[in-house]
Enzyme design. Structure first.
Site, PDB file in Angstrom:
ATOM      1  N   SER A   1       0.735  -1.295  -0.162  1.00  0.00           N
ATOM      2  CA  SER A   1      -0.092   0.181   0.090  1.00  0.00           C
ATOM      3  C   SER A   1       0.813   1.301  -0.002  1.00  0.00           C
ATOM      4  O   SER A   1       0.399   2.384  -0.392  1.00  0.00           O
ATOM      5  CB  SER A   1      -1.011   0.118   1.299  1.00  0.00           C
ATOM      6  OG  SER A   1      -0.228  -0.143   2.342  1.00  0.00           O
TER       7      SER A   1
ATOM      8  N   HIS B   1      -0.434   6.430   6.248  1.00  0.00           N
ATOM      9  CA  HIS B   1      -0.028   6.131   4.951  1.00  0.00           C
ATOM     10  C   HIS B   1       0.389   7.522   4.140  1.00  0.00           C
ATOM     11  O   HIS B   1      -0.091   8.516   4.833  1.00  0.00           O
ATOM     12  CB  HIS B   1      -1.119   5.474   3.905  1.00  0.00           C
ATOM     13  CG  HIS B   1      -0.926   4.058   4.292  1.00  0.00           C
ATOM     14  ND1 HIS B   1      -1.528   3.371   5.196  1.00  0.00           N
ATOM     15  CD2 HIS B   1      -0.722   3.005   3.268  1.00  0.00           C
ATOM     16  CE1 HIS B   1      -1.672   1.969   5.228  1.00  0.00           C
ATOM     17  NE2 HIS B   1      -0.937   1.803   3.929  1.00  0.00           N
TER      18      HIS B   1
END
Length: 309
Positions: free
Chosen positions: A60, A285
């Site tokens: 990811s 993230h």
């Protein structure tokens, strides 16, 4: 962090921990401090005019979940992730991005939903491969959620570190060591499929403050656990650097260029989003600026020194 935490902070932190547990099942909290590289991609071509046939492999942190525009919903892949930026600025002849949120080294050989085994994209025609993998093998989606849950119970202590060292050894350090041979096998497989390719292992960016100072409840880890998790991040990236050097691959540091832009910083300054993102990105993230910084580090490597270290 202060000692006059208001009572509402505990409830707020518990809600944030619940959000994190639900949202980061596929995330890996990983990074390592080495030599800073350029944070902005250059505009010139790769390899003094050579236009590569480029394949991007990864999880990811590579795919860019939540960052517009999402071009593959199953893998949460963005066309503004660092491989896409590298491909455009290096003027790649061909570009195949098979990175996928939640991927482990297993997904190099096994399909992940509609995403075929990632190694299927690598062939004898491939002459550039970037690989960012290993964080999910260590299990940091679960680890982050666990540390957040423990953090709201003992915000001034180090309950996560104590939990992972309860057996007498550091379970996270062991997980990093156990991941090393898995990454080695991936690199060997890449070389077997693309024997002439330039192979680049990409490290993970700086997610938590490099000075080890926490930001509870924005990130609900206990104060003493920030340094522990930071050191775990560095241990994981050091492993990736070492494995790359032993397997005819190069290593790109993305931690150095992102120090000072971690998830504890203000929205205007951070390149990693916290548990409740203010910019389009998944919790814990990189946002678009984080992907831009990683692209800059990769291009700095590609257009500069080709050594292994």
């Amino acid at each position: 962090m202060t000692n006059d935490r208001r009572p509402a902070d505990g409830a707020r932190a518990r809600r944030r921990a619940a959000v994190l547990a639900a949202a980061v099942g596929g995330c890996a909290l990983v990074a390592a401090a080495t030599t800073p590289a350029a944070a902005r991609p250059a505009s010139h071509g790769y390899g003094h005019g050579h236009r590569p046939d480029y394949v991007a492999l990864g999880d990811s942190y590579t795919s860019g979940p939540g960052i517009p525009t999402q071009v593959d919903a199953d893998c949460a892949r963005s066309d503004q992730n660092y491989p896409s930026l590298v491909a455009r600025r290096a003027r790649a002849a061909t570009f195949t991005d098979v990175s996928c949120s939640g991927a482990t080294t297993v997904q190099m050989w096994q399909a992940q939903g509609t995403n075929r085994p990632q190694l299927d994209a690598v062939s004898r025609n491939t002459d550039l491969v970037t690989l960012q993998i290993g964080g999910n093998d260590v299990g940091f989606g679960t680890i982050i959620a666990t540390c957040a849950r423990l953090g709201v119970q003992d915000p001034t202590g180090n309950p996560c570190e104590r939990s992972y060292e309860a057996s007498g050894q550091d379970a996270l350090a062991l997980a990093v060591r156990q991941t090393a041979p898995k990454v080695t096998e991936v690199l060997r497989a890449v070389h077997a499929r693309a024997p002439h390719a330039r192979v680049v292992v990409v490290g993970y960016p700086d997610l938590l403050p490099d000075d080890g100072v926490g930001c509870f409840p924005q990130v609900p880890f206990a104060q003493g656990d920030f340094a522990y998790l930071r050191d775990t991040e560095k241990r994981l990236n050091l492993m990736l650097r070492t494995v790359a050097g032993h397997n005819r691959a190069e290593y790109v540091d993305t931690y150095g260029p992102t120090v000072g832009h971690d998830m504890c910083k203000a929205p205007a300054d951070r390149w990693i989003e916290p548990l409740q993102p203010a910019a389009p990105a998944a919790p814990a993230h990189p946002n678009a600026r984080g992907e831009e910084a990683m692209a800059g580090a990769v291009l700095h490597r590609l257009t500069g020194n080709r050594g292994h270290h």
